[in-house]
Design an enzyme around this catalytic site. Sequence first.
Site, PDB file in Angstrom:
ATOM      1  N   CYS A   1     -55.723  -2.981   9.962  1.00 53.72           N
ATOM      2  CA  CYS A   1     -54.731  -3.487   9.011  1.00 53.72           C
ATOM      3  C   CYS A   1     -55.395  -3.758   7.672  1.00 53.72           C
ATOM      4  O   CYS A   1     -56.609  -3.581   7.517  1.00 53.72           O
ATOM      5  CB  CYS A   1     -54.069  -4.765   9.539  1.00 53.72           C
TER       6      CYS A   1
ATOM      7  N   CYS B   1     -58.378  -6.119   7.652  1.00 54.99           N
ATOM      8  CA  CYS B   1     -59.649  -5.486   8.016  1.00 54.99           C
ATOM      9  C   CYS B   1     -60.290  -4.836   6.798  1.00 54.99           C
ATOM     10  O   CYS B   1     -61.495  -4.978   6.557  1.00 54.99           O
ATOM     11  CB  CYS B   1     -59.422  -4.435   9.099  1.00 54.99           C
TER      12      CYS B   1
ATOM     13  N   ASP C   1     -50.855  18.213 -29.102  1.00 58.87           N
ATOM     14  CA  ASP C   1     -51.605  18.975 -30.091  1.00 58.87           C
ATOM     15  C   ASP C   1     -50.994  20.372 -30.177  1.00 58.87           C
ATOM     16  O   ASP C   1     -50.612  20.942 -29.150  1.00 58.87           O
ATOM     17  CB  ASP C   1     -53.068  19.053 -29.675  1.00 58.87           C
TER      18      ASP C   1
ATOM     19  N   ASP D   1     -56.425  20.429 -25.650  1.00 61.05           N
ATOM     20  CA  ASP D   1     -57.251  21.395 -24.939  1.00 61.05           C
ATOM     21  C   ASP D   1     -58.600  21.633 -25.593  1.00 61.05           C
ATOM     22  O   ASP D   1     -59.421  22.355 -25.042  1.00 61.05           O
ATOM     23  CB  ASP D   1     -56.519  22.739 -24.839  1.00 61.05           C
TER      24      ASP D   1
ATOM     25  N   ASP E   1     -59.938  17.392 -29.484  1.00 57.92           N
ATOM     26  CA  ASP E   1     -58.917  16.548 -28.848  1.00 57.92           C
ATOM     27  C   ASP E   1     -59.535  15.463 -27.962  1.00 57.92           C
ATOM     28  O   ASP E   1     -58.845  14.530 -27.556  1.00 57.92           O
ATOM     29  CB  ASP E   1     -57.980  17.405 -27.978  1.00 57.92           C
TER      30      ASP E   1
END
Length: 786
Positions: free
Chosen positions: A37, A40, A470, A672, A676
């Site tokens: 659980c 634990c 962008d 990309d 950036d």
Amino acid sequence: MNSAPIPTSAPVAPPAGPAPATGPVHTATLAIEGMSCASCANFVERALSRTPGVQSAQVNLATEKATVSFSPALTSRPQLKAAVEAAGYHVAEPAATSAAGHGAAATLATDEDELAARKARGYQQLRQRFWLTASLAAVIMALSMLMLWPAFRTRVPEALLNYVLLALTVPVLLVGGREFYVSAWNGLRHRTASMDTLIAVGTGAAFAFSLVATLGPGLLRQHGIAPVVYYDTTATIIALILLGKVLEARAKQQTSAALRALLGLQVKTARVVRPDGREQDVPVAELQVGDLVAVRPGEKVPTDGELLEGHSTLDESMLTGESLPVAKQPGDPVFGATLNKTGAFRFRVTQVGAGTVLAQIVQLVQDAQGSRAPIQRLADKISGVFVPVVILLAIATFVLWFDLAPAATRLPLALTGFVAVLIIACPCALGLATPTAIMVGTGKGAEHGILIRNAEALEKAYQVDTVVLDKTGTLTLGQFALTDLQPLPGYSEATVLPLLAALERHSEHPLAAAVVRYADGQPAPLPSLAATDFAAVEGLGARATVQGQAVLLGNERLLREAGIELPPAARQAAADLLAQAKTVLYAAVAGQPAAVLGLADELRPTSAQAVRELQALGLDVVMLTGDNPQTAAAVAQALGIKRFVAEVLPQDKATQVQQLQAQGRVVAMVGDGINDAPALALADVGLALGSGTDVAVAAAPITLLRADVRGVASALALSRQTMRTIRQNLFFAFVYNVVGIPVAAGLLYPFTGWQLSPMLAAGAMALSSVSVLTNSLRLRGFALKQ
């Protein structure tokens, strides 16, 4: 898609933790056995965090793994294992693998195979225990019901029946319930308590009272207590809890289906071309960088490389989610586990093992599935004190009923309430609410080419209200094309184009490359002309001498500085091109204006649809571009973007993100390129197109392997659905316990005379965690747009 490696998480920078880092910080993943659980998981995490040299520790109940960042100068993996075992749990160490030298890819696959095999064996053993327990419980329940039948009671002595029930219940305890009692005893030795403690105390109390009623019924009668047995309650509770564990184990296996599917894509053998031309099949683990590998139609590519001979189309959907095959020519990258659809080819190996794209995707998915979302903190705090609080509530329930109830019914009411409170309480649902949804959500994303680095990014993406795009390379293809060549009076395209091509073949500028591609793409070959005295004029254009004539190609300032005046026809042509958001160049030959050229970074075919999908999600879309306002406005209008910022320098993109954040916006940045990266890192959520540079991918917590902006909308929609599922899970887990525990304590009894049976409590407890898992698995059916 970029063939360079996707950055992984190890070694990592030292996070904040209880001990200062000395030197590099390493990351270890431990497979933990024995956790039942959320309590634990909290105990294991606490034990690891207190180990000297550990910077941070996260334990995931759903994956049953601990991720530990530690300083190797202060601690080691054996010491981490010892800390876990000192807390009463076990670390399952993977068997030694022969894939040494090939990095984490083979090791990860081996570890996952071992873990899957271990879980499969455990699942089968659990099922066998359940069926045995359920069979015995059914007999015990039937005999207990017969005791209520007067005709049966007159024929069979009650004492004899109690002994029979005792004999049937003992195997239930020893086989079906042994795990709970051993775990509870270990927890007591280590001063911890878990769900197993609640089950062991609850069923143990019912059994102990029944045992006394069977062996010494007169002793109870002397104190005015009816010697009633609860063997049916004990056996049925254990059977129902085991049923819940069987269903839970089965559901857990389904939550990791995406990761297993990715691992299953790995190819086992490769056909290596030897120097003498022979082809030899070898295990993929033995491949070396530089090997020449042959691939036939219908086969999978065994590892990453560069195509050298032949051509084909490859199905890369397992990486990018893109259903259309990708054409490959010599010089193009190929990726391991992609499917060769048509032609045969040979490629040179460039990456093996952990360096392959597939291995890095698998590692990222595993890291994300083991990470923790901030929303889980409240559940962690509650589960940390859950079991002790429940035990105190159960004791209080017993005391109140024993003191306040009528003498004739006080012990049955007190014992029933005590057992029901212990049994119905379920920290499992709290512990599974977040990680199971994270596992399914990140796996679903990976299937569609959306790599989510961690759970925090998934939660942040849910909060995004503004998306910054962008333009170049993101909304556009990132490559200029010559779209218009308009000769001025006295010239024709046939006379001007060869001169311009000869000039631009000496230039490395992207606009020059566009002119050369246009010239090379003409139906009829152009005359090959030589250019001399070439000179590039920075920021203006280029000049050279071709066939004894001075040829210039560049912007208006280049011609003006050369003393060349543009005629009205050239200015009108330029104005028309600018209105179409195109870049304008002017050509001059022998001191006279000769042509106006229009070039455009073409929009991706799916960009307009992507913008519409983002706006349909209620998001504000902002475009950033270095173009002039007129060009930017034309692009924005073509895409349906209402807000844009033009003439933005690369270093100013991060400033634009900061300004939006200062307005209270939660910003997702999509890019990309290298320029950036600062904005991607600064944004609340950064999304990098996988076709971009390594720096951009490294800076972004979410990577889109397909160069398609529609993936942004898919990623944000997946985040929303995952967070919605997590909130549903947490709501159900909290409400279940908030409502269930008072009802089990007998809150309704004074008003209705109805008290919750411990057997019903066991059924409800078993179904609570299964319901959370089932709700999380619904994410597998969530439809992402392609």
